[in-house]
Design a protein around this motif. Structure first.
Motif, PDB file in Angstrom:
ATOM      1  N   SER A 181      98.588  44.121   6.058  1.00  0.00           N
ATOM      2  CA  SER A 181      97.145  43.878   6.018  1.00  0.00           C
ATOM      3  C   SER A 181      96.758  42.845   4.971  1.00  0.00           C
ATOM      4  CB  SER A 181      96.411  45.190   5.746  1.00  0.00           C
ATOM      5  OG  SER A 181      96.818  45.731   4.500  1.00  0.00           O
ATOM      6  N   THR A 279      93.300  55.011  11.656  1.00  0.00           N
ATOM      7  CA  THR A 279      93.153  53.598  11.288  1.00  0.00           C
ATOM      8  C   THR A 279      93.616  52.687  12.419  1.00  0.00           C
ATOM      9  OG1 THR A 279      93.466  54.097   8.950  1.00  0.00           O
ATOM     10  CG2 THR A 279      93.834  51.829   9.635  1.00  0.00           C
ATOM     11  N   ARG A 283      91.293  50.023  14.222  1.00  0.00           N
ATOM     12  CA  ARG A 283      91.580  48.622  13.899  1.00  0.00           C
ATOM     13  C   ARG A 283      92.209  47.879  15.066  1.00  0.00           C
ATOM     14  NH1 ARG A 283      95.273  47.761   8.800  1.00  0.00           N
ATOM     15  NH2 ARG A 283      93.394  48.552   7.782  1.00  0.00           N
TER      16      ARG A 283
END
Length: 359
Positions: A181, A279, A283
């Motif tokens: 990330s 997540t 995402r």
């Protein structure tokens, strides 16, 4: 000392108490009220000691001496002589508290004291079948007690090792997260800044947009860093409480069964798995709805995370944490992890972790 000790001690005390009462009620002894009262008082104090040991394990070393003194008192008042078996618990407890060498040595001392007592009080005891049988049964009890202590000690070390491996896996996961990330965002910032520099004199509008995109990437990078730091700091004491935090962010949470004594390693591993699955659903899967179901059963805990996102082909290798990371996390605790997904049909993550000890 492990939590198995109070259970073992209490069971042995109960057997000795019933045997002593049967000896008196059955008329097998002299029926001396004073000796019976002393025997019952000593047994009652032993049960009290186990309650104290359970609530204050830091006193275990001192309580071992108290137990030994009470064993002597109980044996002195017991007309049946069956309470001698209590001394088997001394090397058992010492093995867990001080290690194998001390436990074995005390086991040998206990056996030597029994044989020595017979030699002093009962001349020619080795020709009497009852006394020889007592020595053999006591020796067998010592062997079984030491073997049980060894199993309990290995189990405790294994649980500690699992926690260490879980922490190592968590550090590895966080490193992958930061690389995937933060590295991605920093790369984007670098490209946008280069673009802004290149168009600064030729096209001011493009340069301004590049700077705006760079600021956006920086903001996303900071969000990821905060999330990673928060994940490192969070060590859930109870799995349900930790999952409730995810539910506060718009995740549907359903709990089946009652959480009882979930150990730290299991709670952390399942929480991290749920956190990762949620997540990824938002995402990468662009899911509108995410649900978590946790089931507490007699033989383990089952975590299911579902979403209505775009899904993906599970046979296609993917970068980042993914299925491999989920499997690693579950495997550290002897569990399993599966990911079922189809493009356009959402994703379902299932993590199952067995109980460390039977309930």
């Amino acid at each position: 000392m492990t939590r198995i000790v109070p259970w073992v001690f209490g069971a042995v005390y109960g057997i000795v108490l019933l045997a002593g009462l049967y000896f008196v009620v059955g008329g097998l002894g002299g029926g001396d009220p004073l000796r019976l009262t002393g025997f019952l008082a000593g047994m009652a104090m032993l049960f009290v000691v186990e309650v104290v040991a359970w609530r204050a394990p830091r006193w275990e070393v001192w309580l071992l001496g108290v137990r030994l003194a009470l064993f002597v008192v109980v044996v002195a008042f017991d007309e049946s002589g069956l309470s001698r078996v209590l001394f088997v618990l001394v090397p058992f407890a010492a093995y867990l508290a001080f290690g194998r060498r001390v436990g074995v040595v005390l086991g040998g001392v206990a056996l030597a004291l029994l044989v020595g007592g017979f030699a002093v009080r009962v001349p020619g005891w080795y020709r009497d079948a009852d006394h020889v049988s007592d020595v053999l049964m006591f020796s067998m009890g010592l062997v079984l007690a030491l073997a049980m202590a060894d199993v309990a000690l290995r189990e405790r070390r294994a649980a500690s090792r699992v926690a260490e491996l879980s922490a190592a896996a968590e550090r590895s996961r966080m490193a992958r997260d930061l690389h995937d990330s933060l590295g991605h965002h920093l790369t984007a910032v670098s490209i946008q800044l280069e673009k802004a520099a290149a168009f600064a004199e030729r096209d001011a509008g493009v340069a301004r947009q590049a700077l705006a995109d760079a600021r956006t990437s920086v903001g996303r990078a900071l969000e990821d860093v905060r999330a990673s730091v928060g994940a490192l700091r969070a060590e859930p004491a109870r799995l349900v409480d930790a999952l409730a935090g995810l539910a506060a962010d718009g995740v549907d949470l359903h709990v089946d069964g009652e959480e009882r004594g979930t150990d730290q390693a299991t709670a952390t591993a399942l929480y991290r798995a749920a956190q990762e699955a949620v997540t990824n659903a938002r995402r990468h899967g662009r899911a509108a709805t995410v649900g978590i179901t946790v089931t507490f059963g007699a033989h383990g805990t089952r975590l299911v995370v579902t979403d209505d996102g775009i899904g993906f082909d599970v046979t296609t290798p993917r970068d980042g944490f993914g299925l491999l990371g989920l499997r690693e996390r579950a495997a550290l605790l002897g569990g399993t992890a599966t990911v079922d997904s189809t493009p356009g049909a959402g994703t379902r993550v299932v993590v199952t972790v067995p109980a460390i000890l039977p309930p």
